[in-house]
Write an enzyme that holds these catalytic residues in place. Structure first.
Site, short mmCIF file in Angstrom:
data_model
loop_
_atom_site.label_atom_id
_atom_site.label_comp_id
_atom_site.label_asym_id
_atom_site.label_seq_id
_atom_site.Cartn_x
_atom_site.Cartn_y
_atom_site.Cartn_z
N VAL A 334 -15.67 64.29 -35.24
CA VAL A 334 -16.61 64.82 -34.05
C VAL A 334 -17.23 63.94 -33.44
O VAL A 334 -17.65 63.81 -32.27
CB VAL A 334 -17.35 66.18 -34.59
CG1 VAL A 334 -18.45 66.51 -33.46
CG2 VAL A 334 -16.39 67.25 -34.87
N ILE A 337 -15.26 61.34 -31.57
CA ILE A 337 -14.57 61.27 -30.15
C ILE A 337 -15.85 61.92 -29.06
O ILE A 337 -16.59 62.66 -29.38
CB ILE A 337 -13.86 62.62 -30.14
CG1 ILE A 337 -12.85 62.53 -31.27
CG2 ILE A 337 -13.09 63.03 -29.06
CD1 ILE A 337 -12.20 63.83 -31.96
N ASP A 381 2.32 51.42 6.84
CA ASP A 381 3.32 51.70 8.10
C ASP A 381 2.46 51.16 9.33
O ASP A 381 1.25 50.83 9.35
CB ASP A 381 3.38 53.14 8.41
CG ASP A 381 4.27 53.43 9.46
OD1 ASP A 381 5.07 52.73 9.69
OD2 ASP A 381 4.12 54.78 9.88
N ASP A 729 3.45 58.29 7.51
CA ASP A 729 2.98 59.79 8.15
C ASP A 729 4.18 60.69 8.26
O ASP A 729 4.15 61.79 8.67
CB ASP A 729 2.54 59.56 9.56
CG ASP A 729 3.22 58.50 10.36
OD1 ASP A 729 4.28 58.20 9.85
OD2 ASP A 729 2.84 58.19 11.39
N ASP A 733 8.54 58.94 4.90
CA ASP A 733 7.76 58.19 3.97
C ASP A 733 7.14 59.03 2.72
O ASP A 733 6.89 58.34 1.76
CB ASP A 733 6.49 58.06 4.63
CG ASP A 733 6.41 57.27 5.95
OD1 ASP A 733 7.24 56.09 5.77
OD2 ASP A 733 5.95 57.33 6.99
N ASN A 823 -23.12 65.02 -27.81
CA ASN A 823 -21.85 64.42 -27.07
C ASN A 823 -21.63 65.20 -25.71
O ASN A 823 -21.25 64.34 -24.81
CB ASN A 823 -20.68 64.55 -27.76
CG ASN A 823 -20.81 63.44 -28.98
OD1 ASN A 823 -21.63 62.74 -29.24
ND2 ASN A 823 -19.85 63.31 -29.93
N ASP A 827 -25.77 63.97 -23.86
CA ASP A 827 -25.13 62.59 -23.00
C ASP A 827 -24.74 62.65 -21.91
O ASP A 827 -24.69 61.45 -21.02
CB ASP A 827 -24.19 62.01 -24.06
CG ASP A 827 -24.70 61.35 -25.27
OD1 ASP A 827 -26.01 61.36 -25.39
OD2 ASP A 827 -23.83 60.89 -26.20
N GLU A 959 -30.32 57.40 -27.50
CA GLU A 959 -29.24 57.58 -26.47
C GLU A 959 -29.82 57.45 -24.97
O GLU A 959 -29.31 56.87 -24.11
CB GLU A 959 -28.26 58.60 -26.71
CG GLU A 959 -27.51 58.40 -28.23
CD GLU A 959 -26.36 59.41 -28.14
OE1 GLU A 959 -26.19 60.16 -27.38
OE2 GLU A 959 -25.71 59.19 -29.33
#
Length: 1057
Positions: A334, A337, A381, A729, A733, A823, A827, A959
């Site tokens: 945990v 990640i 184009d 357009d 295309d 987290n 954060d 942090e």
């Protein structure tokens, strides 16, 4: 169809024409024989039934997309998501086991797995929603198909047959305004001319003339198939009878449908997603390694044995301790990640889309915002993107005072707005007779109209004719007439005035043979005259006289003819489309013509008579027109060059016109040799060294390009590692838009098919908007890199904290639910606020980053390993300080009355039951009082709540300070102070506010296993957290020194060379 259909066709006696039967290169008789049909009778009903069994309905296939469950499963193929899923399952099982064993079975134990599952569910819902929209381009393609057709069967004309019931061999009648229902060979024209608007399919900026004559060779491009009309295009002039040659998926539009579907199946991940997947794989390996190390360090706590006769015996295994250290491993996962990263990236990209929308770039797919930042090639184009897609007159040639004189007028303006631009050196109050005649012919011999829609001017009819009407408005009226005195809301006031004094009574329609259009007009005095416009060479051949400046008419001699042809040649070499003007007063039998009852009317019914009527003309002047480049495009091309982005122009237009425009806008220099840089699509496809052509520096031009050419160019560029932005357009295309890294559709002129296949839509159809969007994309990427570094450095700190806890053997200082909160929530605001960092001033002066550039360099990784190590030491250190010190750095911590222990006792807390005489005094934390009379060893479990709170608060504070470090990769906070991004200061306040929320609201404090802190304890938190700024300032200084010395070494080496 399949083989069964072909076998059935043979049994019925009808040999199935293959899908590559070149009807355009065959005579009408050969086509009728091949399809066993006659134009007069059409197919028999029984034959229609047989062919429908062979070919099926005339409609585009419905590709069954992936099922909803397949889409859901695809969302879990991301490495980070898989790690999160495993962590959630394991933590859920552990919470369940812990509850069964008498542990805390309440909400706290299940908060972590439930939150992770919620994240995964939301992520999957968003992903499925985005994927579900992917196939909308195919649905939009079906909307441009015709619904009904006038078909001849069994000798009877069926006026409204559903178009889906058409089969190859059907005879169809088309008239003005009809949408073509299938690919068809023209058998004969009912009108003298037939013009078809097929720009959406080929990119041509004007309606094209069609004929029933066969063309050579068999492998000619779509534009060259002049005897074919294609499904989805529109008849703008004329009536004809056609033979259906291809239906459904075998039509040109069907092929595009297949190409869009194929392109949608091979969509690549964006550069950022690739990097994050790579990061996830590395993270998996790191987490696995750390978990193994943690278990090896602590194996002695849950598995022990005795040696008997040199062999291990009497194994003792503690399941409780084993699950405890397994929980630490889950906490590591945990911690490692960055769960909040997907949400922050999505938020940042969403903010980026708002900024881009303000610059007229509407982003349809969020990841394309980041991809724009590393664009290396823009394939644009020409028509409507680099040019205005609004024909305009740029030069007017009138006759002079004498036969050897011509007058040339430069005309400004790039749109259909009559007030856009002016004519230079124009005799405003004194328009002579010659100029008046030019204005009259341009206004009256003209079928176009212009209307205003909002701020845009829209034309119906031929663009060249619309341009002539705008020219008339710029010319004004003859002296004595004030156009402003007329009705104010009339856009074409001057044209209306000329039509008032010269009333049209007959029209000689344009045809390809004489290349001109004429009108017979009656003046207010009752006299008739003929006004003609058309190809200059053809008008000169049929002209006997010229009109001079004062209106006098003299014979057209060779000198005057050559002078006019020289002017024509000069304008043609500059890719101007030239039209001549002529008139005739002596109309013989038409001098008294007044309508259909007149004896001469029968001559007008046969178009072959028009050439003889338009003879003995008086030539009066000529005009040069073009689809002009947008004013701001030249600067945008220069910006691309400075930013290291190559521009390639891919157009369906002819080579000479495209080359002239490319020189005008700066894709090519005025005197640049472009023999190897300007190719037709066919020339490129037949080349054996396609990649060598694409590797050339500078701009490239591909003219007469078909959809397959565009796709091949995009495919080869991507193979070369280029990040390709493709504009378009038209329907043609769409496959290339789908295949490109960034597909950019036009908002005004673009078809729905192109928009649905694109990643981004230009609200103003302007090339310069793309360049502005690339700059915004680069800025967004830089900011994303800042918050990714910030979040990853925070996670490294959390991992270091848990690893040190396990390595030192002290009680767990941070539990998974706390790490998840940090987290995801704490954060989140600072990371999002870093997305508001102001862009670098030289952001469009740097070359594009390579798509495989590292997100985190070795030096940055080292820096954040150092920062992470400090985070680990600080969080673990403050935990140890609370247990072992009554005061620290002069800050008194004994106010709550907690019992101090030695470091040895803390690191061997598992042996507490064997300690004799170990007692713990009660202590207070906020409104709660903790006592340990029954079990003093519980001091290291429930009693650690204050120490855990200090660890969590230090983590949050560090942090927040670390987010200030992330303002700049190498810049000091002294040179880039926090207030350059006020949003970051606000975000830090919000994050601290959220932390106070869980600290001081009892219910939340209980969920997260924390208690309120005293003022002294907060002082300690700040004292321990603040050094992270000083450490990173030192590391940034070292980074600046090494990078500048490296730059000096490279510069010195370059000088030596």
């Amino acid at each position: 169809m399949g083989k069964g259909g072909q076998d059935e066709g043979k049994k019925s006696g009808y040999e199935l024409p293959t899908s590559n039967f070149p009807a355009w290169a065959r005579t009408i008789q050969e086509c009728e024989a091949k399809f066993e049909v006659s134009a007069e009778h059409g197919l028999r009903s029984d034959e229609v039934a047989k062919r429908r069994e062979i070919y099926g309905l005339n409609e585009l296939e419905k590709h069954s997309g992936p099922s909803i469950w397949q889409l859901v499963l695809e969302q879990f193929q991301d490495t980070l998501v898989r790690i999160l899923l495993v962590a959630a399952v394991v933590s859920f099982v552990l919470a369940w086991i812990d509850g069964d064993e008498g542990g805390e079975m309440g909400i706290t134990a299940f908060v972590e797995p439930l939150v992770i599952f919620l994240i995964l569910i939301v992520n999957a819902i968003v992903g499925v929603w985005q994927e579900n929209n992917a196939e909308k381009a195919l649905e939009a393609l079906k909307e441009i198909q015709s619904e009904h057709a006038a078909v001849r069967r069994d000798g009877i004309l069926i006026p409204n047959l559903p178009a889906k019931d058409l089969v190859p061999g059907d005879i169809v009648e088309l008239k003005v305004g009809d949408k073509v229902p299938a690919d068809m060979r023209i058998l004969h024209l009912i009108s003298s001319t037939l013009r078809v608007e097929q720009a959406s399919l080929t990119g041509e900026n004007a309606a094209v003339n069609k004929t029933n004559h066969q063309v050579d060779p068999e492998d000619i491009d779509i534009q060259g198939k002049e005897c074919m009309v294609f499904a989805g295009t529109t008849i703008v002039n004329g009536t004809c009878v056609c033979l259906v040659t291809q239906t459904g998926m075998n039509t040109e539009i069907g092929k595009i449908h297949s190409q869009i579907h194929e392109a949608s199946l091979i969509e690549d991940d964006t550069p950022l997603k690739k990097k994050l997947n790579e990061f996830g794989e590395v993270l998996t390996a790191i987490i696995g390694a750390i978990c193994v190390v943690v278990w090896l360090i602590n194996v002695k706590y849950f598995l022990s044995w005795e040696y008997v006769d040199g062999w291990p015996r009497n194994f003792r295994f503690s399941f409780e301790k084993c699950t405890y250290y397994f929980e630490i491993a889950v906490a590591l996962a945990v911690a490692a990640i960055p769960e909040g990263l997907p949400a922050v990236i999505t938020t940042c990209l969403a903010l980026g889309t708002r900024k881009m929308a303000q610059k007229n770039a509407l982003v349809r797919k969020l990841p394309s915002v980041e991809t724009l930042g590393c664009t290396t090639v823009i394939c644009s184009d020409k028509t409507g993107t680099l040019t205005t897609n609004q024909m305009s007159a740029v030069r007017l040639i009138a006759m002079g005072r004498w036969t050897d004189m011509l007058r040339s007028f430069k005309v400004d303006g790039t749109t259909y707005d009559p007030h856009d631009g002016m004519i230079y050196d124009w005799p405003v109050e004194n328009m002579d007779a010659n100029l008046q005649m030019i204005a009259k012919i341009a206004a009256v011999c003209n079928d176009a109209s212009i209307t205003q829609s909002g701020h845009h001017y829209v034309t119906s009819g031929m663009p060249t004719e619309a341009a002539l009407k705008v020219l008339v408005e710029k010319m004004g009226l003859p002296g004595g007439y004030d156009p402003s005195s007329m009705v104010s809301d009339e856009i074409l006031r001057c044209c209306k005035w000329w039509n008032g004094i010269a009333h049209r009574i007959a029209t000689l329609e344009f045809d390809r043979t004489r290349k001109s259009m004429g009108v017979i007009v009656k003046s207010k005095s009752g006299t008739n005259s003929l006004l003609v416009k058309g190809a200059v060479e053809n008008l000169l051949e049929r002209s006997t006289y010229i009109q001079l400046l004062d209106g006098s008419v003299v014979l057209l001699d060779d000198g005057s003819r050559n002078q006019i042809l020289n002017a024509l040649h000069e304008m043609s070499t500059n890719a101007l489309r030239c039209l001549g003007f002529a008139c005739k007063d002596d109309l013989a039998e038409f001098a008294t013509y007044d309508g259909e009852e007149h004896p001469a009317h029968k001559l007008l019914l046969d178009p072959s008579n028009y050439s003889s009527i338009e003879t003995g003309l008086i030539f009066v002047g000529l005009v040069g027109l073009r689809d002009p480049p947008r004013k701001e495009v030249f600067k945008a091309i220069e910006d691309c060059r400075a930013a290291g982005i190559r521009v390639m122009v891919i157009t369906g237009d002819n080579k000479e016109t495209a080359e002239a425009i490319c020189r005008d806008i700066g894709v090519f220099a005025p005197d640049e040799e472009i023999q190897n840089k300007s190719l037709t699509g066919k020339e490129f496809m037949s080349s054996s060294n396609k990649k060598e052509i694409l590797r050339q520096d500078g701009g490239l031009l591909f003219s007469r390009a078909e959809p397959k050419h565009k796709q091949e160019i995009v495919r080869l560029l991507k193979e070369e590692g280029e990040v390709v932005a493709m504009t378009g357009d038209g329907v043609n295309d769409a496959p290339a838009l789908k295949m490109a890294d960034i597909g950019i559709a036009m908002g005004i002129a673009g078809t729905e098919v192109a928009k649905e296949a694109s990643d981004m839509v230009l609200a103003d159809d302007n090339f310069s908007t793309i360049v502005a969007a690339v700059g915004e994309g680069r800025s967004i990427y830089d900011n994303m890199k800042a918050f990714i570094r910030y979040m990853i450095s925070s996670n490294i700190g959390e991992v270091a904290s848990i690893f040190l806890t396990a390595a030192l053997g002290i009680p767990e200082g941070l539990i998974p639910v706390q790490l998840l909160w940090v987290n995801l929530v704490t954060d989140g605001p600072p990371a999002t606020a870093l997305g508001f960092n102001p862009p670098d001033k030289d952001i469009m002066k740097k070359p594009p980053r390579r798509s495989d550039d590292s997100l985190i360099t070795a030096w940055i990784l080292f820096r954040y390993m150092v920062i992470g190590l400090y985070v680990g030491l600080a969080t673990v250190g403050i935990f140890i300080i609370w247990y072992t010190h009554g005061s620290f750095m002069g800050i008194d911590l004994s106010g709550d009355g907690h019992t101090l222990v030695t470091y040895s006792q803390l690191s061997n807390w598992g042996e507490c039951p064997s300690w004799e005489g170990f007692k713990v005094a009660p202590f207070t934390a906020g409104a709660r009082r903790f006592t340990f009379d029954t079990n003093p060893c519980d001091y290291f479990q429930t009693g650690k709540v204050k120490a855990m709170t200090l660890s969590l608060s230090v983590l949050v504070a560090i942090e927040m300070f670390n987010s200030l470090n992330a303002l700049s990769e190498d810049g000091s906070l002294l040179s880039m102070p926090p207030w350059v991004n006020p949003w970051l200061l606000l975000a830090m306040t919000v994050s601290f506010g959220l932390h106070f929320l869980i600290l001081y609201i009892p219910f939340l404090a209980q969920v997260f296993g924390i208690v309120p802190l005293s003022f002294n304890e907060w002082l300690l938190v700040i004292a321990v957290a603040f050094p992270v700024i000083l450490i990173d300032e030192v590391l940034k200084f070292i980074g600046r020194c090494t990078s500048s010395s490296g730059a000096r070494r490279r510069s010195a080496k370059h000088k030596d060379e």
